[in-house]
Motif scaffolding. Structure first.
Motif, PDB file in Angstrom:
ATOM      1  N   GLY A  18       0.725  -1.114  -0.041  1.00 31.01           N
ATOM      2  CA  GLY A  18      -0.078  -0.082  -0.014  1.00 31.01           C
ATOM      3  C   GLY A  18       0.664   1.268  -0.084  1.00 31.01           C
ATOM      4  O   GLY A  18       2.031   1.149   0.471  1.00 31.01           O
ATOM      5  N   GLY A  19       0.251   2.229  -0.571  1.00 28.80           N
ATOM      6  CA  GLY A  19       0.849   3.690  -0.519  1.00 28.80           C
ATOM      7  C   GLY A  19       0.622   4.411   0.379  1.00 28.80           C
ATOM      8  O   GLY A  19       0.559   4.090   1.667  1.00 28.80           O
ATOM      9  N   LYS A  20       0.610   5.663   0.295  1.00 23.61           N
ATOM     10  CA  LYS A  20       0.543   6.843   1.395  1.00 23.61           C
ATOM     11  C   LYS A  20      -0.780   7.577   1.540  1.00 23.61           C
ATOM     12  O   LYS A  20      -1.426   7.899   0.628  1.00 23.61           O
ATOM     13  CB  LYS A  20       1.737   7.772   1.058  1.00 23.61           C
ATOM     14  N   ALA A  21      -1.245   7.493   2.925  1.00 24.13           N
ATOM     15  CA  ALA A  21      -2.201   8.290   3.170  1.00 24.13           C
ATOM     16  C   ALA A  21      -2.196   9.715   3.368  1.00 24.13           C
ATOM     17  O   ALA A  21      -0.946   9.983   3.682  1.00 24.13           O
ATOM     18  CB  ALA A  21      -3.200   7.560   4.114  1.00 24.13           C
ATOM     19  N   ILE A  22      -3.051  10.235   3.578  1.00 23.47           N
ATOM     20  CA  ILE A  22      -2.705  12.004   3.770  1.00 23.47           C
ATOM     21  C   ILE A  22      -2.376  12.023   5.082  1.00 23.47           C
ATOM     22  O   ILE A  22      -1.657  12.868   5.666  1.00 23.47           O
ATOM     23  CB  ILE A  22      -4.313  12.727   3.643  1.00 23.47           C
ATOM     24  N   ALA A  23      -3.178  11.561   6.107  1.00 20.19           N
ATOM     25  CA  ALA A  23      -2.750  11.325   7.728  1.00 20.19           C
ATOM     26  C   ALA A  23      -3.407  10.341   8.432  1.00 20.19           C
ATOM     27  O   ALA A  23      -4.238   9.530   7.650  1.00 20.19           O
ATOM     28  CB  ALA A  23      -3.101  12.720   8.240  1.00 20.19           C
ATOM     29  N   GLU A  24      -2.861  10.093   9.749  1.00 15.77           N
ATOM     30  CA  GLU A  24      -3.225   9.015  10.397  1.00 15.77           C
ATOM     31  C   GLU A  24      -3.690   9.747  11.822  1.00 15.77           C
ATOM     32  O   GLU A  24      -3.036  10.509  12.347  1.00 15.77           O
ATOM     33  CB  GLU A  24      -2.510   7.917  10.698  1.00 15.77           C
ATOM     34  N   LEU A  25      -5.057   9.614  12.191  1.00 20.58           N
ATOM     35  CA  LEU A  25      -5.497  10.143  13.257  1.00 20.58           C
ATOM     36  C   LEU A  25      -5.881   9.062  14.390  1.00 20.58           C
ATOM     37  O   LEU A  25      -6.498   8.140  13.995  1.00 20.58           O
ATOM     38  CB  LEU A  25      -6.844  10.825  13.198  1.00 20.58           C
ATOM     39  N   VAL A  33     -13.507  11.615  18.956  1.00 16.14           N
ATOM     40  CA  VAL A  33     -14.172  11.257  17.816  1.00 16.14           C
ATOM     41  C   VAL A  33     -14.881  12.678  17.171  1.00 16.14           C
ATOM     42  O   VAL A  33     -15.207  12.536  16.112  1.00 16.14           O
ATOM     43  CB  VAL A  33     -15.116  10.047  17.840  1.00 16.14           C
ATOM     44  N   PHE A  34     -15.168  13.436  18.060  1.00 18.02           N
ATOM     45  CA  PHE A  34     -15.918  14.759  17.706  1.00 18.02           C
ATOM     46  C   PHE A  34     -14.916  15.624  17.264  1.00 18.02           C
ATOM     47  O   PHE A  34     -15.675  16.731  16.491  1.00 18.02           O
ATOM     48  CB  PHE A  34     -16.409  15.107  19.107  1.00 18.02           C
ATOM     49  N   LEU A  35     -13.842  15.183  16.861  1.00 20.47           N
ATOM     50  CA  LEU A  35     -12.847  16.269  16.318  1.00 20.47           C
ATOM     51  C   LEU A  35     -12.463  15.853  14.873  1.00 20.47           C
ATOM     52  O   LEU A  35     -11.897  16.542  14.224  1.00 20.47           O
ATOM     53  CB  LEU A  35     -11.310  16.417  17.060  1.00 20.47           C
ATOM     54  N   LEU A  36     -13.127  14.553  14.515  1.00 23.18           N
ATOM     55  CA  LEU A  36     -12.706  14.157  13.273  1.00 23.18           C
ATOM     56  C   LEU A  36     -13.036  14.794  12.110  1.00 23.18           C
ATOM     57  O   LEU A  36     -12.486  14.971  11.080  1.00 23.18           O
ATOM     58  CB  LEU A  36     -13.441  12.588  13.315  1.00 23.18           C
ATOM     59  N   ASP A  37     -14.422  15.107  12.093  1.00 24.45           N
ATOM     60  CA  ASP A  37     -14.928  15.859  11.012  1.00 24.45           C
ATOM     61  C   ASP A  37     -14.316  17.168  10.781  1.00 24.45           C
ATOM     62  O   ASP A  37     -14.077  17.576   9.555  1.00 24.45           O
ATOM     63  CB  ASP A  37     -16.509  16.182  11.228  1.00 24.45           C
ATOM     64  N   GLU A  38     -13.943  17.976  11.444  1.00 24.64           N
ATOM     65  CA  GLU A  38     -13.194  19.235  11.457  1.00 24.64           C
ATOM     66  C   GLU A  38     -12.013  19.028  10.713  1.00 24.64           C
ATOM     67  O   GLU A  38     -11.630  19.765   9.814  1.00 24.64           O
ATOM     68  CB  GLU A  38     -13.330  20.031  12.699  1.00 24.64           C
ATOM     69  N   ARG A  39     -11.373  17.926  11.530  1.00 24.59           N
ATOM     70  CA  ARG A  39      -9.982  17.638  10.835  1.00 24.59           C
ATOM     71  C   ARG A  39      -9.964  17.004   9.342  1.00 24.59           C
ATOM     72  O   ARG A  39      -9.103  17.533   8.690  1.00 24.59           O
ATOM     73  CB  ARG A  39      -9.179  16.814  11.749  1.00 24.59           C
ATOM     74  N   ARG A  40     -11.003  16.339   9.061  1.00 27.60           N
ATOM     75  CA  ARG A  40     -11.401  15.937   7.718  1.00 27.60           C
ATOM     76  C   ARG A  40     -11.597  16.936   6.654  1.00 27.60           C
ATOM     77  O   ARG A  40     -10.715  17.146   5.623  1.00 27.60           O
ATOM     78  CB  ARG A  40     -12.301  14.930   7.970  1.00 27.60           C
ATOM     79  N   LYS A  41     -12.253  18.033   7.227  1.00 27.31           N
ATOM     80  CA  LYS A  41     -12.440  19.211   6.247  1.00 27.31           C
ATOM     81  C   LYS A  41     -11.186  19.816   6.085  1.00 27.31           C
ATOM     82  O   LYS A  41     -10.898  20.568   5.041  1.00 27.31           O
ATOM     83  CB  LYS A  41     -13.408  20.348   7.194  1.00 27.31           C
ATOM     84  N   GLN A  42     -10.316  19.974   7.161  1.00 23.42           N
ATOM     85  CA  GLN A  42      -8.972  20.745   7.048  1.00 23.42           C
ATOM     86  C   GLN A  42      -8.020  20.106   6.090  1.00 23.42           C
ATOM     87  O   GLN A  42      -7.204  20.643   5.320  1.00 23.42           O
ATOM     88  CB  GLN A  42      -8.340  21.048   8.423  1.00 23.42           C
ATOM     89  N   LEU A  43      -7.948  18.691   6.158  1.00 24.85           N
ATOM     90  CA  LEU A  43      -7.057  17.852   5.404  1.00 24.85           C
ATOM     91  C   LEU A  43      -7.512  17.534   4.186  1.00 24.85           C
ATOM     92  O   LEU A  43      -6.568  17.421   3.245  1.00 24.85           O
ATOM     93  CB  LEU A  43      -6.794  16.719   6.290  1.00 24.85           C
ATOM     94  N   GLY A  44      -8.721  17.156   3.862  1.00 24.27           N
ATOM     95  CA  GLY A  44      -9.385  16.964   2.535  1.00 24.27           C
ATOM     96  C   GLY A  44      -9.281  15.409   2.779  1.00 24.27           C
ATOM     97  O   GLY A  44      -8.715  14.790   3.451  1.00 24.27           O
ATOM     98  N   GLY A  45      -9.922  14.858   1.649  1.00 19.09           N
ATOM     99  CA  GLY A  45      -9.974  13.526   1.704  1.00 19.09           C
ATOM    100  C   GLY A  45     -11.195  12.757   2.539  1.00 19.09           C
ATOM    101  O   GLY A  45     -11.805  13.476   2.940  1.00 19.09           O
ATOM    102  N   ARG A  46     -11.273  11.582   2.647  1.00 17.56           N
ATOM    103  CA  ARG A  46     -12.342  11.054   3.395  1.00 17.56           C
ATOM    104  C   ARG A  46     -11.565  10.086   4.642  1.00 17.56           C
ATOM    105  O   ARG A  46     -10.379   9.816   4.620  1.00 17.56           O
ATOM    106  CB  ARG A  46     -13.039   9.893   2.431  1.00 17.56           C
ATOM    107  N   LEU A  47     -12.314   9.706   5.390  1.00 15.19           N
ATOM    108  CA  LEU A  47     -12.001   9.023   6.704  1.00 15.19           C
ATOM    109  C   LEU A  47     -12.161   7.685   6.305  1.00 15.19           C
ATOM    110  O   LEU A  47     -12.985   7.064   5.635  1.00 15.19           O
ATOM    111  CB  LEU A  47     -12.971   9.340   7.778  1.00 15.19           C
TER     112      LEU A  47
END
Length: 292
Positions: A18-25, A33-47
């Motif tokens: 496998g290759g490289k993901a944008i980030a790992e949380l 878990v309530f921080l995930l959506d905001e961080r997703r919007k900042q980083l782009g991509g899907r969880l």
């Protein structure tokens, strides 16, 4: 919540591909878990909710995903007993093997058939892991999970599960398991340990349990139609391509022999699927989760 930039899937999956993901949380407490959506919007991509990575075949290159792993510390614990049932709760990050050892030394029976299955409790719940006729689903008293909006608790009777799938109430299929509570019965410790040892060595004699693989790559088309036997009959036992190989020990295990690649894995799978369909008019469905 801990964050890692540009994590490699080859370092986080049992197939070592496998290759490289944008980030790992990494979720360190439930409220993270309530921080995930905001961080997703900042980083782009899907969880993408990732457990121990033991059932994942990831593509190469830059993947548009943010890996989410539940990493809250904790050990299995007995949380109650009623009407002959003992209830054991385990967090999603607890290795399945650790849960089985916890149960065995306390004389708690029900999950012995899962011995030898790698991965975490969260992944085992999400996939309704099973072996030797034993599945996770029937032993779940409840599941605590995050559905993308809120944390919810579901009783075992509310779950919808079948062969290698588990849905939460309302048909929710995309969720993050936080913990599972298992309903078990008391049994002699020696009997449990003996049965687990027997089943483990039986599995080890028939499956490449120490190889770089993601377990069974295909679902069995029917209870009486084994994917492994179909692949064997189609000539794919031991067949290799570009460092990937269908195991000589069990044809339904796709193994990275050390120099494999995701493209080679996908090509070999495509060849196998086409040949099984041509010979038997059966369409094989992957059990391994494809991440691309």
């Amino acid at each position: 919540m801990r964050e890692t930039a540009s994590p490699l899937l080859s370092e986080r999956t049992s197939m070592r591909l496998g290759g490289k993901a944008i980030a790992e949380l990494c979720i360190e407490s439930e409220n993270d878990v309530f921080l995930l959506d905001e961080r997703r919007k900042q980083l782009g991509g899907r969880l993408y909710f990732l457990g121990a990575g033991t059932n994942i075949l990831a593509a190469e290159g830059d993947l548009p995903v943010i890996l989410v792993r539940y990493a809250a510390a904790g050990e299995p614990e007995i949380v109650g007993e009623d009407d002959g049932k003992v209830f054991v709760r385990a967090g999603a990050s607890v290795p399945l093997a650790r849960l089985l050892r916890f149960c065995a030394v306390r004389g708690l029976s029900g999950l012995e058939g899962l011995v030898g299955i790698p991965g975490s409790v969260g992944g085992a719940v999400a996939m309704n892991a099973g072996s030797f006729g034993c599945e996770v689903g029937p032993h779940l008293a409840s599941v605590r999970f995050y559905d993308g909006v809120q944390i919810r608790d579901a009783a075992g009777t509310q779950l919808s599960y079948g062969y290698r799938h588990m849905r939460m109430p309302g048909g929710v299929a995309d969720y993050l398991v936080l913990s599972g509570t298992f309903s078990l019965t008391r049994k002699a410790k020696g009997d449990i340990s003996l049965l687990m040892r027997h089943k483990f060595f039986e599995k080890k004699s028939k499956q490449p349990v120490t190889a770089w693989s993601a377990g069974c790559v295909y679902k069995n088309p029917a209870p009486d139609r084994s994917a492994g036997k179909l692949l064997d009959a189609a000539g794919f036992r031991g067949k290799s391509l570009g460092g990937m190989m269908f195991s000589p020990l069990h044809a339904n295990f796709l193994v990275n022999t050390g120099k494999g690649s995701a493209p080679a894995a996908f090509d070999l799978m495509r060849m196998a699927e086409e040949e099984v369909k041509r010979r038997f008019s059966i369409v094989l469905e992957p059990e391994v989760r494809i991440l691309s």
